[in-house]
Design a protein around this motif. Structure first.
Motif, mmCIF file in Angstrom:
data_model
loop_
_atom_site.group_PDB
_atom_site.id
_atom_site.type_symbol
_atom_site.label_atom_id
_atom_site.label_comp_id
_atom_site.label_asym_id
_atom_site.label_seq_id
_atom_site.Cartn_x
_atom_site.Cartn_y
_atom_site.Cartn_z
ATOM 1 N N ARG A 104 42.580 32.417 50.936
ATOM 2 C CA ARG A 104 42.152 33.522 51.726
ATOM 3 C C ARG A 104 42.625 34.853 50.938
ATOM 4 N NH1 ARG A 104 38.336 33.109 56.059
ATOM 5 N NH2 ARG A 104 38.462 30.935 56.667
ATOM 6 N N VAL A 105 41.974 35.562 50.689
ATOM 7 C CA VAL A 105 42.246 37.114 49.727
ATOM 8 C C VAL A 105 41.809 38.135 50.611
ATOM 9 C CG1 VAL A 105 42.055 37.992 47.517
ATOM 10 C CG2 VAL A 105 41.901 35.397 47.775
ATOM 11 N N PRO A 153 39.892 41.651 50.981
ATOM 12 C CA PRO A 153 38.558 42.003 50.534
ATOM 13 C C PRO A 153 38.932 42.942 49.356
ATOM 14 C CG PRO A 153 38.914 42.280 52.743
ATOM 15 C CD PRO A 153 40.261 41.719 52.523
ATOM 16 N N LEU A 177 39.486 41.195 46.175
ATOM 17 C CA LEU A 177 38.188 40.542 45.919
ATOM 18 C C LEU A 177 37.145 41.583 45.278
ATOM 19 C CD1 LEU A 177 37.199 38.500 48.972
ATOM 20 C CD2 LEU A 177 38.046 37.355 46.872
ATOM 21 N N LEU A 234 34.625 40.197 42.655
ATOM 22 C CA LEU A 234 33.937 38.822 43.437
ATOM 23 C C LEU A 234 33.466 39.045 44.933
ATOM 24 C CD1 LEU A 234 37.455 36.727 42.409
ATOM 25 C CD2 LEU A 234 35.060 36.539 41.432
ATOM 26 N N GLN A 235 32.755 38.112 45.426
ATOM 27 C CA GLN A 235 32.432 38.134 46.766
ATOM 28 C C GLN A 235 33.001 36.952 47.479
ATOM 29 O OE1 GLN A 235 30.271 40.271 48.329
ATOM 30 N NE2 GLN A 235 30.108 41.350 46.096
ATOM 31 N N ALA A 236 33.166 36.974 48.945
ATOM 32 C CA ALA A 236 33.722 35.823 49.456
ATOM 33 C C ALA A 236 32.802 34.436 49.253
ATOM 34 C CB ALA A 236 33.488 36.183 50.850
ATOM 35 N N ASP A 280 33.427 32.965 46.354
ATOM 36 C CA ASP A 280 33.312 32.879 44.656
ATOM 37 C C ASP A 280 34.659 32.024 44.433
ATOM 38 O OD1 ASP A 280 31.038 34.118 44.519
ATOM 39 O OD2 ASP A 280 31.962 35.847 43.976
ATOM 40 N N VAL A 320 37.896 30.966 42.272
ATOM 41 C CA VAL A 320 38.903 31.564 41.375
ATOM 42 C C VAL A 320 39.939 30.814 40.869
ATOM 43 C CG1 VAL A 320 38.966 33.923 42.750
ATOM 44 C CG2 VAL A 320 40.438 31.959 43.766
ATOM 45 N N ALA A 363 37.573 31.379 47.134
ATOM 46 C CA ALA A 363 38.215 32.441 47.806
ATOM 47 C C ALA A 363 37.337 32.921 49.067
ATOM 48 C CB ALA A 363 38.483 33.531 46.719
ATOM 49 N N GLN A 402 37.353 35.638 52.445
ATOM 50 C CA GLN A 402 38.010 36.699 52.771
ATOM 51 C C GLN A 402 39.314 36.565 53.944
ATOM 52 O OE1 GLN A 402 35.595 40.152 53.252
ATOM 53 N NE2 GLN A 402 36.244 40.706 55.318
ATOM 54 N N PRO A 437 38.795 35.320 38.234
ATOM 55 C CA PRO A 437 37.679 34.970 38.160
ATOM 56 C C PRO A 437 37.325 33.655 37.307
ATOM 57 C CG PRO A 437 37.299 37.411 38.132
ATOM 58 C CD PRO A 437 38.676 37.067 37.551
#
Length: 724
Positions: free
Chosen positions: A23-24, A26, A29, A34-36, A38, A40, A52, A54, A85
């Motif tokens: 969990r990262v 937003p 990201l 990056l988008q939720a 994607d 990593v 990853a 959100q 990424p």
């Protein structure tokens, strides 16, 4: 895209655990484009690829992961890692190794379905838990679970497999076309089967010197003396005719720096360190865990130090497992052979007492929470290599961060750095400011306060209207002991342990506690009395002990016991089999028992003071009993003005006159009246710009006073009896 440096924290979400998900925040990201969902690449001691998702409302300088991901990284909770990424490829072939009994029971088809949509890499550990988020269709996931449960049993949820071959070797996603097989050859011992031994030279790069461990110098001296004597001066022991057993239990809150302390001292005296993470071993089957422990002891160079983190998972207090028996035997053999073993834990009460037998963990060192001076020194170390404005006062930041341990401060500094970097990206000054640090202090939640339930408002006692006598008593009883402990020591008196606030419902008892907490002088742990009571024998008393243990660790701490009459009623009158009587006894023991309650103040609140056990109200316990009366006309006017601070009132609204008419209205009733008046204006027109006297009149017809004259008379009589 350049990689970012973040902290990795052990905090998996329920559906993420052991499924290759992190969990990262937003904004992180966004910074990585990056988008939720994607992939990593995370890089610590090793690299691994995860999906990853959100993280909502958490610190921007942290990535939240599970124990499986930390193991794949070779990282510990709170370590620094890089995140960047990466491009996924469909896996053509994956070969796995695992327990023989699992390989014999699980077919290649079921194995592929369990791994469907997971990202794998060579040498990674993976679980058999199917991916619930974005993985296979729901019916396939459920069918896979049923099959695994029927063939392997519930153990499939904790079984770990190792990826021995993958095409491609990294960032490979398992698809329905992937060929997934078991390795049939006899399992070979790989480098990741045992912890890597770090020589003092290898430790030089990433381990800080002991001088940087603010707040832990005493503990470092104790550990240094033991290790130096045991490793370098055994001839002195022989000349005296004695021996030393280098089994040490190091306790302290999570994130306080126990592991760093051991590494720093070992580097200073030139001892190689092997690190074993107990939860990872405990998650294995009994046979695999015992085999890993045996390989660990067989490969240690002599002499060396074995650091075991989270030892309570390998040797739990309530369950003497076969694995814990093997662990104790191997510990005894290592110590007898001249090695040192340091076991760390943040929950010493959950460690098996069998580990404290002679020949095992004979020494115990406790790492305390850092006080304000130690936090300031730690902040100075952490910002040493950052661009910080010259007028930043780290003492102010340290004063605003009670309860923060070293790991929390590291997260805070990184959060402030992310804010400064985002401002610089938009053309601002590329320096960390005081505002960045203070804003980060509001965002980062200290680890010690994870179970606190009180939402702290940005108010202080100055915002509380009237109640001059009550505020003075609370200042002397609560704030002075936490703010000026040296004054009590200088005058040779003990600080008050606590105070009981009593009064009718809705008259501001909880608000007063929030105002005290808003001063920022202490951590606040809040619990309703009934929340600590359970039907299970012994658990309620254990909850009380755990509450006070956490309070001591996080000192200075304010414990707020709301509805204390439910937690500590008069003994001898209960019909619950004696549970509440035992809870009262536990509470009394914690307040003035053998173990000193230092820098901890307790506030109880109730509207039934006659129901509270009298033993709780004697000196040395909740010795100050304070009546919080219902608001009079002047106080009601102050409350109305405070509640209407942001409400546009028409000139025809006279709050002083209105306050005089609100007999038997509590503080909560007055606030509700202002809200209802605003709603009346909205009912009349959603475009209303002010609240008029007519709206207030309409609100009066809907909001009724909640104070009971009979209850008020009883409370007044109780207050008179206390004064007499």
């Amino acid at each position: 895209m350049a990689a970012l440096t973040v902290s990795i924290l052990l905090k998996p979400a329920a559906l993420d655990a052991r499924r290759g998900i992190v969990r990262v925040h937003p904004e992180v990201l966004a910074a990585l484009a990056l988008q939720a969902g994607d992939p990593v690449r995370l890089t610590g001691e090793r690299s691994t690829v995860c999906i990853a998702l959100q993280a909502e409302g958490d610190a921007r300088g942290a990535v939240y992961a599970d124990d499986l991901t930390l193991g794949n990284l070779g990282a510990l909770d709170g370590d620094s890692i890089s995140i960047e990424p990466v491009t996924l490829q469909a896996a053509r072939r994956v070969v796995l190794d695992g327990p023989i009994e699992v390989a014999a029971a699980v077919t290649s088809d079921i194995l592929r379905r369990a791994l469907l949509s997971k990202v794998v890499g060579v040498d990674d550990n993976v679980s058999l838990l199917p991916l619930d988020i974005g993985g296979a269709p729901r019916d396939v996931v459920e069918a896979t679970r049923r099959t695994l449960s029927n063939t392997v049993g519930f153990a499939y949820t904790t079984t770990l497999l190792t990826v021995v071959e993958s095409d491609p070797a990294e960032a490979a996603m398992v698809t329905s076309d992937t060929v997934v097989t078991w390795r049939r050859a006899q399992r070979e011992t790989t480098q990741r089967d045992v912890p890597r031994v770090e020589t003092p030279k290898e430790q030089q790069d990433d381990t800080p010197p002991v001088a940087d461990l603010a707040g832990l110098t005493t503990q470092a001296d104790q550990l240094r003396e033991l290790l130096d004597l045991g490793f370098h001066h055994r001839e002195i022991l022989e000349s005296v005719g004695t021996k030393i057993s280098l089994g040490i239990l190091l306790t302290g809150p999570t994130g306080v720096g126990k592991t760093t302390l051991v590494r720093a001292v070992a580097k200073e005296i030139g001892v190689p360190v092997a690190h074993l993470w107990a939860p990872e071993v405990a998650a294995l089957t009994a046979n695999d865990g015992a085999e890993k422990l045996r390989q660990t002891t067989a490969r240690l160079p002599k002499p060396s130090l074995l650091l075991v983190s989270g030892v309570e998972d390998l040797a739990p207090r309530e369950d003497n497992t076969p694995l814990s028996t093997v662990f104790r035997r191997l510990m005894r053999e290592l110590i007898a052979a001249g090695h040192a073993i340091v076991c760390t834990t943040s929950r010493p009460e959950e460690v098996s007492p069998l580990l404290r037998q002679p020949g095992l963990l004979e020494h115990e060192i406790t790492a305390p929470m850092p006080d304000a001076a130690a936090r300031q020194a730690l902040l100075g170390v952490l910002v040493r290599n950052m661009r910080v404005e010259s007028d930043v006062d780290l003492g102010v930041v340290a004063g605003r961060t009670p309860g923060f341990v070293a790991a929390d401060l590291l997260t805070l500094v990184r959060e402030a750095g992310v804010r400064a970097a985002m401002r610089a990206r938009d053309g601002g000054v590329a320096e960390v400011t005081a505002a960045d640090l203070l804003a980060a202090a509001q965002t980062v939640r200290p680890s010690s306060m994870a179970d606190s339930t009180l939402e702290l408002a940005q108010v202080s006692l100055d915002d509380v209207g009237d109640m001059a006598e009550v505020k003075q008593i609370l200042t002397e009883t609560v704030l002075w002991p936490l703010t000026y402990p040296d004054a009590f020591t200088r005058l040779g008196v003990e600080a008050p342990r606590g105070v009981l606030l009593y009064g009718p419902p809705g008259c501001g008892k909880t608000y007063l506690v929030k105002a005290i907490a808003g001063s920022g002088k202490a951590n606040v742990m809040s619990v309703k009395g009934a929340e600590l009571l359970t039907k299970w024998v012994g658990e309620s008393e254990a909850s009380v002990r755990d509450l006070f243990r956490r309070a001591r660790q996080a000192a200075p701490t304010l414990i707020f016991l709301d509805e204390v009459d439910a937690l500590a009623p008069v003994r001898g009158q209960s019909t619950d089999g004696g549970t509440t009587d035992r809870v009262v006894a536990a509470l009394l023991t914690e307040l003035d028992g053998v173990e000193e309650l230092r820098n901890v103040v307790v506030i109880g609140a109730t509207n039934r003071p006659d129901m509270v056990d009298p033993a709780l109200l004697r000196p040395g316990r909740l010795e100050r009993v304070v009546y919080v009366p219902p608001p009079d006309a002047g106080a009601r006017a102050s409350i109305l003005r405070s509640a209407a601070k942001n409400v546009p009132l028409a000139p025809d609204v006279d709050l002083d006159e209105l306050a005089g008419e609100l007999e038997l209205f509590s503080a909560a009733d007055c606030s509700a009246l202002v809200r209802e008046a605003a709603l009346s204006a909205m009912r009349e027109s959603l475009d209303a710009t002010e609240v008029t006297a007519e709206h207030v009149k309409a609100a009066r017809s809907r909001v009724r006073p909640s104070l009971d004259p009979g209850q008020l008379a009883a409370l007044e009589a109780y207050a008179d009896s206390r004064r007499g």
